[in-house]
Scaffold this active site. Structure first.
Site, PDB file in Angstrom:
ATOM      1  NE  ARG A  24      54.503  30.461  34.331  1.00 29.96           N
ATOM      2  CZ  ARG A  24      54.948  30.118  35.825  1.00 29.96           C
ATOM      3  NH1 ARG A  24      55.782  30.775  36.443  1.00 29.96           N
ATOM      4  NH2 ARG A  24      55.063  28.664  35.906  1.00 29.96           N
ATOM      5  CG  HIS A 217      56.252  23.170  38.082  1.00 23.76           C
ATOM      6  ND1 HIS A 217      55.735  23.831  37.171  1.00 23.76           N
ATOM      7  CD2 HIS A 217      57.455  24.025  38.802  1.00 23.76           C
ATOM      8  CE1 HIS A 217      56.637  25.107  36.928  1.00 23.76           C
ATOM      9  NE2 HIS A 217      57.448  25.380  37.931  1.00 23.76           N
ATOM     10  CG  HIS A 219      62.114  25.090  39.125  1.00 28.63           C
ATOM     11  ND1 HIS A 219      62.278  25.905  38.156  1.00 28.63           N
ATOM     12  CD2 HIS A 219      60.800  25.104  38.983  1.00 28.63           C
ATOM     13  CE1 HIS A 219      61.412  26.723  37.883  1.00 28.63           C
ATOM     14  NE2 HIS A 219      60.284  25.986  38.323  1.00 28.63           N
ATOM     15  CB  CYS A 250      60.390  31.666  40.646  1.00 31.12           C
ATOM     16  SG  CYS A 250      59.247  32.842  41.360  1.00 31.12           S
ATOM     17  CG  ASN A 259      60.635  25.344  34.796  1.00 32.51           C
ATOM     18  OD1 ASN A 259      60.881  26.121  34.694  1.00 32.51           O
ATOM     19  ND2 ASN A 259      59.504  24.677  35.503  1.00 32.51           N
TER      20      ASN A 259
END
Ligand code: HMG
Ligand code: MG
Length: 308
Positions: A24, A217, A219, A250, A259
């Site tokens: 994703r 999360h 990056h 993104c 990420n």
């Protein structure tokens, strides 16, 4: 293939759940369309490498993220493995209807700690986006689904600059109050540093949020993701998001790159003697294969070192 020597450190968990976001977050930013069978094979290989949570795709507007316009077809093609969860992103009720039609059991809503990114990513203010999420979470829970909440721009915003910790805690608490079982704190543009992670997690704890319900999360834009992960583990976090091969970014966040690479994370965790259930050589092989499909080498240091 070389493996890290196990040398445990104090005050760390014995097991970490890796929340794999490669299919994703990793793919959503790719400008060339990746064939649906390649995506399905990617997810199958990640499951075979031992990952137990694999975020598969997004039920967002196809014009906003064209790469994931094949969400329905991808789920039809998935060879689901027993014991593996395949969450999907859902921004609104239209997305939830699409996900429910496909028998999805885990969804994630995604909010922003800042107004600018809420507008750019969701076409809504922070308040309006929470209004949009409320019926999604309520209906998903009624249908027995698990709902994760993401919060973006927790450590800095490309348009607004520094983001106050109190603002992050305040929006995060609102997402949890909607009924999310977990909140994933996103460093969308990778600018955070370890002291900031410790302070933010401390502020959530002080606000009464159980660290068990938080995930991180990161990056890796500024190379801080692993150091930040260690700080989060020391604060009691046991769910860490990562993307195989370090893919990602993104499309609506200026300066967002990949990420934290799952391989880099696994190398560190295994070195610390922390269980992940991941077969590192199988994962590296998967990322090398995927890099071939995308036509460029993986940015992950561990993938580079182990495939040299
Ligand atoms: P909007 O234009 O305000 O939508 O977009 P709307 O509600 O006004 O609806 C307009 C039309 O779109 C309607 O069609 C809807 O049916 C349709 P019409 O009636 O005009 O024919 N529509 C949809 N169609 C299919 N699926 C849907 C859907 N929703 C509406 N779900 C919207 C609002 C939220 C839809 C849009 O802004 C959007 O899709 N945004 C997604 C952006 C995105 O996916 N960004 C990347 C993920 S976030 C991220 O990467 C960060 C993260 O990794 C954490 C971190 O790193 O920080 C999670
Ligand atoms: Mg992300």
């Amino acid at each position: 293939m070389r493996a890290p020597q196990h040398v445990p450190a104090d005050n760390l968990p014995s097991h970490v759940t890796i929340y794999e976001v490669g299919p994703r977050d990793g793919l959503q930013n790719e400008s060339t369309t990746v064939a649906v069978q390649v995506k399905a094979e990617f997810i199958g290989r990640l499951a075979a490498a031992g990952l137990r949570v694999i975020e598969a795709t997004s039920f967002v507007h196809p014009k906003w993220v064209p790469q994931l316009a094949d969400a329905e077809e991808l789920l039809d093609r998935l060879d689901r493995v027993e014991g593996v969860r395949y969450p999907v992103l859902v921004p609104n009720e239209r997305g939830l209807d699409r996900a429910l039609d496909k028998g999805v059991t885990d969804i994630a809503i995604f909010g922003s700690a800042t107004e600018t990114f809420a507008q750019r990513n969701l076409n809504r203010s922070v308040d309006e986006s929470i209004e949009m999420f409320a019926p999604v979470v309520a209906r998903a829970r009624e249908s027995g689904l698990d709902v994760r909440g993401y919060l973006s721009m927790c450590f800095g915003d490309p348009w607004e600059g520094d983001v106050p910790i109190e603002q992050v805690v305040s929006v995060g608490a609102r997402l949890l109050d909607l009924g999310c079982s977990q909140l994933s704190l996103g460093d969308t543009i990778g600018v955070g540093t370890p002291g900031h992670v410790t302070a933010l997690l401390g502020a959530f704890a002080a606000a009464g949020v159980d660290t068990e319900s938080l995930a991180v999360h990161f990056h890796d834009t500024y190379g801080q993701a692993l150091a930040n992960t260690l700080a989060a583990l020391q604060a009691g976090v046991t769910t860490v998001d990562a993307s195989a091969g370090g893919l990602g970014g993104c499309p609506y966040a200026k300066n967002a790159t990949g990420n934290l690479a799952t391989e880099d994370l696994v190398w560190m965790l295994h070195g610390l003697g922390i269980e992940t259930g991941v077969d590192l050589p199988a994962l590296v092989e998967t990322s090398v294969w995927m890099a071939g499909e995308l036509g460029r080498p993986s940015p992950s240091n561990v993938v580079k070192a182990l495939s040299a």
